[in-house]
Enzyme design. Structure first.
Site, PDB file in Angstrom:
ATOM      1  N   SER A   1       0.853  -1.181   0.000  1.00 45.15           N
ATOM      2  CA  SER A   1       0.000   0.000   0.000  1.00 45.15           C
ATOM      3  C   SER A   1       0.893   1.235   0.000  1.00 45.15           C
ATOM      4  CB  SER A   1      -0.923  -0.071   1.228  1.00 45.15           C
ATOM      5  OG  SER A   1      -1.825   0.993   1.233  1.00 45.15           O
TER       6      SER A   1
ATOM      7  N   HIS B   1      -2.422  -1.022  -3.398  1.00 39.06           N
ATOM      8  CA  HIS B   1      -3.579  -0.164  -3.115  1.00 39.06           C
ATOM      9  C   HIS B   1      -3.430   1.135  -3.884  1.00 39.06           C
ATOM     10  CE1 HIS B   1      -4.519  -1.959   1.144  1.00 39.06           C
ATOM     11  NE2 HIS B   1      -4.837  -2.773   0.157  1.00 39.06           N
TER      12      HIS B   1
ATOM     13  N   ASP C   1      -4.954  -4.695   5.723  1.00 38.64           N
ATOM     14  CA  ASP C   1      -5.211  -5.614   4.613  1.00 38.64           C
ATOM     15  C   ASP C   1      -3.980  -6.499   4.411  1.00 38.64           C
ATOM     16  OD1 ASP C   1      -6.365  -6.789   2.407  1.00 38.64           O
ATOM     17  OD2 ASP C   1      -5.792  -5.172   1.025  1.00 38.64           O
TER      18      ASP C   1
END
Lengths: 193, 281
Positions: free
Chosen positions: A12, A39, A131
């Site tokens: 991310s 992400h 996540d």
């Protein structure tokens, strides 16, 4: 020796630099396919893949639905879709975001574990989300191999730290060490047809 | 690699349970999910089982096969996609520029939106056609596999908090007005203008098992076939091809291809990025 079939990577915040560093180590004859979830915002254009490709030796492809999985290629998830792994190809979905993310790393990791079991290497890198932890646990559960970026070397510590706190990962490495380690781990694999 | 992959490991218990559930649903109710993409279907089934507190897929099967109301809940869970009004603004911009001029040449225009889920595409397209001054000549057939989902689509109610994103999408999609004229805000919800539905027919249709029901000038089936395996994609592409008039327009999702269509050669590309095609054979 274990026979790995696919490398899956989730990241991310700070991911571009981390991916560039890690994937830049992989040579043109790297035998396995590499699937990447980074992400990013739903509105982002398609420049991520070509931008990443400009730093790497391996070809980088943004995944189209039902695209074949082939060794020696880096597959990145398009913005605003989830990326899933089937046995011989990828699938995309527009299901609800997971932990506010679409693409979500958990979706990639869990589907890879379902399809390839112990043939999966899961790598979780820098990020400020949780996540990826559940997915990495599933990879481990199914007998795959798990690597997490050392949080002290990560721009976003939450994501790798979350995984480390929730499971016994196989290796915790700095971003510079992961690429060479993967090469070693996959040395001697026959790889792509 | 390909050869290794072609050899499937023996199926897990979970996979066996999934096969049995899908076979059971098909034989009992006629809904055919057997050729859906395994990975996304598995995820949806497992989420559904978790939400419904079923310990295994077999436990779920017991409920669904013996009680129709469970089937409806299952169908609902399987047919909701999370889309947006003017999702992929570039698609609608291309539609305005490339497709609308062609449509102007028709006295009457039939459009099929296949797999509309919560209806975002219906309102997006209705707004676009109205702004281009051809909505009155259009009849939009909005279909989905699931009746309760269609009912939601027909209501045209979305969370108010999404309107900021939708407004931004609308502008990028070439919107000509103020987006807020198309909806009324009430509490935390936005209700789209009923007149946008004046020329829309909402109908249940199952792409996997139902036949063609008309000839259309435009068919949009975006991010629906991603849930199907290649075989079912081929089947549905044939259905769409059969349902298009000569020189009719086909639009698919931004990350979909016509590679699995048996009629790939019958289409000309109108806009590569927007995935808009024209039937020419």
């Amino acid at each position: 020796m274990m026979s790995f079939q696919i490398i899956t990577i989730g990241t991310s915040l700070g991911g571009f630099y981390a991916l560039k560093t890690l994937l830049g180590v992989l040579p043109q004859n790297f035998p396995l396919p590499v699937a990447v979830v980074q992400h990013r915002s739903a509105e982002e254009s398609d420049i991520f893949a070509p931008l990443l490709a400009s730093h790497l030796q391996l070809p980088v492809l943004e995944v189209e639905d039902k695209q074949e999985i082939e060794g020696g290629r880096i597959y990145v998830c398009p913005a605003n879709y989830h990326l899933l792994v089937e046995r011989s190809h990828f699938a995309l979905s527009t299901d609800a975001p997971v932990l506010h993310a679409r693409p979500a790393i958990d979706v990639l990791f869990e589907s890879a574990a379902d399809s390839f079991g112990e043939g999966v290497v899961g790598i979780l890198l820098t990020g400020m989300s949780r996540d990826g932890s559940a997915g990495l646990r599933k990879i481990k559960e199914k007998g795959g191999y798990t690597v997490v970026q050392d949080p002290t070397t990560a721009e976003g510590r939450t994501m790798p730290q979350s995984a480390i706190s929730s499971m016994a990962v196989d290796r915790i490495l700095s971003i510079d060490e992961i690429g060479p380690f993967i090469l070693e781990l996959c040395a001697g694999q026959r790889g792509a047809a | 690699m390909k050869n290794e992959l072609a050899v499937s490991p023996s199926p897990s218990v979970e996979e066996i349970e999934m096969d049995l559930l899908l076979e059971g649903i098909y034989r009992q109710y006629g809904f055919d999910f057997r050729n859906y993409a395994l990975s996304s279907l598995r995820r949806r089934i497992m989420n559904f089982a978790r939400n419904e507190r079923a310990s295994t897929i077999s436990a779920l099967q017991d409920r669904i096969l013996h009680d129709r109301s469970w089937l409806d809940r299952f169908l609902f869970a399987l047919s909701v996609n999370v889309s947006a009004i003017f999702r992929d603004p570039a698609f609608y911009l291309a539609f305005r520029k490339e497709v609308v001029p062609m449509l102007r040449t028709y006295p009457f225009i039939r459009i099929w939106l296949a797999g509309v889920s919560m209806g975002e595409e219906v309102y997006s397209l209705a707004i676009l056609l109205e702004e281009e001054g051809i909505y009155d000549r259009c009849r939009i057939y909005a279909t989905d596999i699931n009746e309760p989902v269609l009912k939601k689509a027909k209501e045209g109610i979305y969370p108010l908090e999404l309107m900021q994103t939708y407004t931004s999408n609308y502008m990028k999609a070439g919107g000509l007005q103020s987006f807020s004229r198309y909806y009324t805000a009430a509490y935390d919800r936005a209700i789209f203008k009923a007149s946008l539905r004046d020329n829309v027919v909402f109908a249940q249709h199952n792409l996997a098992t139902d036949a063609s029901f008309n000839e259309f000038h435009v068919i949009l089936c975006r991010n629906v076939m991603i849930y199907f395996n290649r075989e079912l994609q081929g089947h549905v592409h044939h259905l769409l091809y059969e349902s298009l008039v000569m020189f009719g327009i086909l639009g698919v999702g931004a990350k979909e291809t016509l590679r699995f269509s048996p009629h790939e050669q019958a289409y000309d590309e109108i806009d590569k990025a927007a995935k808009l095609y024209r039937r020419v054979a």
